[in-house]
Design a protein around this motif. Structure first.
Motif, PDB file in Angstrom:
ATOM      1  N   ASN A 150      15.209   3.570  42.045  1.00  0.00           N
ATOM      2  CA  ASN A 150      14.954   5.244  41.885  1.00  0.00           C
ATOM      3  C   ASN A 150      14.403   5.043  40.667  1.00  0.00           C
ATOM      4  OD1 ASN A 150      17.615   4.131  40.205  1.00  0.00           O
ATOM      5  ND2 ASN A 150      17.757   5.731  39.900  1.00  0.00           N
ATOM      6  N   MET A 264       2.447  -5.950  32.121  1.00  0.00           N
ATOM      7  CA  MET A 264       1.115  -4.920  32.583  1.00  0.00           C
ATOM      8  C   MET A 264       0.054  -4.762  31.417  1.00  0.00           C
ATOM      9  SD  MET A 264       0.577  -2.207  34.350  1.00  0.00           S
ATOM     10  CE  MET A 264      -1.853  -1.752  34.386  1.00  0.00           C
ATOM     11  N   SER A 316      21.753   5.811  35.645  1.00  0.00           N
ATOM     12  CA  SER A 316      22.585   7.106  36.249  1.00  0.00           C
ATOM     13  C   SER A 316      21.658   7.736  35.416  1.00  0.00           C
ATOM     14  CB  SER A 316      24.472   7.391  36.298  1.00  0.00           C
ATOM     15  OG  SER A 316      25.216   5.862  36.626  1.00  0.00           O
ATOM     16  N   LYS A 320      13.560  10.633  33.605  1.00  0.00           N
ATOM     17  CA  LYS A 320      12.837   9.455  32.710  1.00  0.00           C
ATOM     18  C   LYS A 320      13.017  11.124  31.138  1.00  0.00           C
ATOM     19  CE  LYS A 320      10.988   6.793  31.985  1.00  0.00           C
ATOM     20  NZ  LYS A 320      10.966   5.358  31.545  1.00  0.00           N
TER      21      LYS A 320
HETATM   22  N1  LIG Z   1       6.897  -5.648  32.658  1.00  0.00           N
HETATM   23  C1  LIG Z   1       5.914  -4.091  32.563  1.00  0.00           C
HETATM   24  O1  LIG Z   1       4.572  -3.984  32.942  1.00  0.00           O
HETATM   25  C2  LIG Z   1       6.652  -2.745  33.126  1.00  0.00           C
HETATM   26  C3  LIG Z   1       6.478  -2.255  33.347  1.00  0.00           C
HETATM   27  C4  LIG Z   1       6.959  -0.945  33.414  1.00  0.00           C
HETATM   28  C5  LIG Z   1       7.863  -1.089  34.057  1.00  0.00           C
HETATM   29  N2  LIG Z   1       8.581  -1.648  33.172  1.00  0.00           N
HETATM   30  C6  LIG Z   1      10.647  -2.490  33.488  1.00  0.00           C
HETATM   31  O2  LIG Z   1      10.369  -1.539  34.698  1.00  0.00           O
HETATM   32  C7  LIG Z   1      11.856  -1.603  34.731  1.00  0.00           C
HETATM   33  C8  LIG Z   1      12.386  -0.041  34.428  1.00  0.00           C
HETATM   34  O3  LIG Z   1      11.425   0.870  33.739  1.00  0.00           O
HETATM   35  P1  LIG Z   1      11.063   2.403  34.150  1.00  0.00           P
HETATM   36  O4  LIG Z   1      10.497   3.028  32.868  1.00  0.00           O
HETATM   37  O5  LIG Z   1      10.862   2.936  35.881  1.00  0.00           O
HETATM   38  O6  LIG Z   1      13.255   2.703  34.460  1.00  0.00           O
HETATM   39  P2  LIG Z   1      13.590   3.952  33.919  1.00  0.00           P
HETATM   40  O7  LIG Z   1      12.966   5.139  34.892  1.00  0.00           O
HETATM   41  O8  LIG Z   1      14.453   4.436  32.899  1.00  0.00           O
HETATM   42  O9  LIG Z   1      14.983   4.036  35.169  1.00  0.00           O
HETATM   43  C9  LIG Z   1      15.930   2.537  34.591  1.00  0.00           C
HETATM   44  C10 LIG Z   1      16.410   1.873  35.998  1.00  0.00           C
HETATM   45  O10 LIG Z   1      17.295   0.711  35.679  1.00  0.00           O
HETATM   46  C11 LIG Z   1      18.939   0.806  35.900  1.00  0.00           C
HETATM   47  N3  LIG Z   1      19.578   0.242  34.950  1.00  0.00           N
HETATM   48  C12 LIG Z   1      19.785   0.776  34.487  1.00  0.00           C
HETATM   49  N4  LIG Z   1      20.775  -0.026  33.843  1.00  0.00           N
HETATM   50  C13 LIG Z   1      21.111  -1.277  34.559  1.00  0.00           C
HETATM   51  C14 LIG Z   1      21.925  -2.678  34.759  1.00  0.00           C
HETATM   52  N5  LIG Z   1      22.522  -2.391  33.680  1.00  0.00           N
HETATM   53  N6  LIG Z   1      21.626  -2.893  36.175  1.00  0.00           N
HETATM   54  C15 LIG Z   1      21.108  -2.557  37.648  1.00  0.00           C
HETATM   55  N7  LIG Z   1      20.158  -1.421  37.260  1.00  0.00           N
HETATM   56  C16 LIG Z   1      20.146  -0.690  35.735  1.00  0.00           C
HETATM   57  C17 LIG Z   1      18.443   2.124  36.454  1.00  0.00           C
HETATM   58  O11 LIG Z   1      19.464   2.811  37.580  1.00  0.00           O
HETATM   59  P3  LIG Z   1      20.911   3.822  37.638  1.00  0.00           P
HETATM   60  O12 LIG Z   1      19.554   5.081  37.438  1.00  0.00           O
HETATM   61  O13 LIG Z   1      21.753   3.571  38.499  1.00  0.00           O
HETATM   62  O14 LIG Z   1      21.384   4.004  36.093  1.00  0.00           O
HETATM   63  C18 LIG Z   1      17.642   2.889  36.593  1.00  0.00           C
HETATM   64  O15 LIG Z   1      17.301   2.382  38.233  1.00  0.00           O
HETATM   65  C19 LIG Z   1      12.084  -1.673  32.558  1.00  0.00           C
HETATM   66  O16 LIG Z   1      13.322  -3.111  32.509  1.00  0.00           O
HETATM   67  C20 LIG Z   1      11.149  -1.745  31.648  1.00  0.00           C
HETATM   68  O17 LIG Z   1      11.081  -1.833  30.938  1.00  0.00           O
HETATM   69  C21 LIG Z   1       7.833  -3.029  32.695  1.00  0.00           C
END
Ligand SMILES: NC(=O)c1ccc[n+]([C@@H]2O[C@H](COP(=O)([O-])OP(=O)(O)OC[C@H]3O[C@@H](n4cnc5c(N)ncnc54)[C@H](OP(=O)(O)O)[C@@H]3O)[C@@H](O)[C@H]2O)c1
Length: 326
Positions: A150, A264, A316, A320
């Motif tokens: 999600n 990325m 939760s 965004k």
């Molecule tokens: N490496 C890259 O280039 C790259 C690029 C983009 C994103 N990312 C990474 O991808 C991840 C997601 O980013 P986003 O912007 O898509 O996130 P986001 O929309 O802010 O959503 C956060 C997600 O993490 C879950 N979450 C939060 N705390 C958690 C925990 N303690 N244990 C398990 N799940 C947890 C949330 O679940 P709930 O809704 O149930 O709280 C939600 O599914 C981040 O780690 C971000 O740094 C990395």
């Protein structure tokens, strides 16, 4: 223009502050932007905490990505006009009301692309696009598994996968998301718990899943890797649980599972301008036609940045958190 800064690394809600910056008029080759809209991404928060691998000279303005509207152009700028919506340059420091930017670094956003969706396109949908295309050649009907389904990335994965003919297994940690993500196009949506692996076999008819996307770590990463078929690849691109990967040795020895990282930023650094623009062209088209939709829980004005980062750090959420005008 109200602008967020941090002068030292630390807990975001205690570290960020708002200052007024006088921008003046744009000079040659420059543009004055207003109405900047930018997301709070986990990487922004990690950067303020000093835990991200990239550090900027302090004081610094956070914000990797965002959009703005051209308010005024410098004397020799002919290709941008007041009122146009543009994508901001990488790591511009987008948590601000407006500012001066070099015109050559701005990418016009086509008509019809929702402004908020464009503000979030460069990090999450772009990552989803690259991970689905660059590691396992997408075959129609093939399956992909992901956790934190999600999340912004997760929802883009669901939409883009469907568009290119892939099917998704989506793991979430809250039951109320099952119906929501199924409606959003997730083929199989399951709670990320010990029962998931058996359920995946049944619901996918024991499909050979060759690509797994992990942004959680811990046992959740174990599940994603364990669901893969012989020779499958698991890309790790986040660590939301802040726990290391837990990987049974047998997965590597007997199933030849490949464990890879994805960032990325690496792709942006290596890609040519033509490759970047081609990807944005594809993503803009998908955003325009609603192939992926990133829910927004709340838009905060710049002056409420402390409430905004506190909100963004909460789990939760329904979507965004953005900085700008609602
Ligand atoms: N490496 C890259 O280039 C790259 C690029 C983009 C994103 N990312 C990474 O991808 C991840 C997601 O980013 P986003 O912007 O898509 O996130 P986001 O929309 O802010 O959503 C956060 C997600 O993490 C879950 N979450 C939060 N705390 C958690 C925990 N303690 N244990 C398990 N799940 C947890 C949330 O679940 P709930 O809704 O149930 O709280 C939600 O599914 C981040 O780690 C971000 O740094 C990395």
């Amino acid at each position: 223009m109200k602008t967020v800064i941090y002068r030292q690394y630390g807990a975001p809600a205690e570290t960020v502050e708002v200052i007024d910056v006088e921008t003046g008029a744009p000079g040659p080759g420059q543009v004055l932007l207003h109405d900047i809209l930018a997301p709070i991404n986990p990487a922004d928060l990690n950067t303020i905490e000093g835990k991200y691998p990239v550090r900027y000279p302090l004081p610094s303005t956070p914000g990797i990505e965002g959009v703005g509207r051209v308010a005024q152009v410098g004397p020799d700028v002919t290709d941008l006009k007041p009122g146009m919506a543009v994508l901001l340059p990488h790591a511009y420091g987008t948590w601000r009301e407006g500012g001066i930017v070099e015109a050559a670094k701005l990418l016009p956003i086509p008509e019809g692309v929702p402004y908020a969706e464009a503000a979030m396109i460069k990090v999450n949908p772009a990552s989803a696009w690259r991970m689905l295309h660059d590691y396992v050649a997408p075959q129609p009907g093939a399956w992909v598994i992901q956790n934190a389904a999600n999340s912004g990335v997760g929802r883009a994965v669901i939409g883009i996968a469907k568009k290119i003919g892939l099917r998704t297994v989506n793991l979430v940690r809250r039951p109320e998301l099952i119906e929501e993500l199924t409606a959003a196009g997730g083929d199989v949506v399951l709670l990320d718990n010990a029962d998931a692996l058996e359920e995946i076999k049944t619901r996918t008819d024991r499909a050979k899943i060759m690509l797994g996307l992990n942004s959680v770590g811990g046992e959740s990463a174990t599940r994603v890797a364990s669901a893969l078929a012989h020779g499958g690849k698991m890309l790790t691109f986040g660590a939301m649980s802040r726990r290391p990967l837990l990987l049974p040795t047998g997965l590597l020895i007997f199933k030849d599972i490949q464990i890879l990282g994805f960032w990325m930023t690496n792709w942006y650094q290596k890609a040519s301008e033509a490759e970047r623009n081609a990807m944005f062209g594809d993503l803009f088209e998908l955003a325009k036609t609603g192939v992926f939709k990133t829910p927004v829980e709340k838009v905060y004005p710049v002056e409420e940045i402390r409430q905004a980062v506190t909100h963004a750090l909460q789990g939760s959420r329904g979507g965004k958190i953005l900085i700008g005008k609602a």
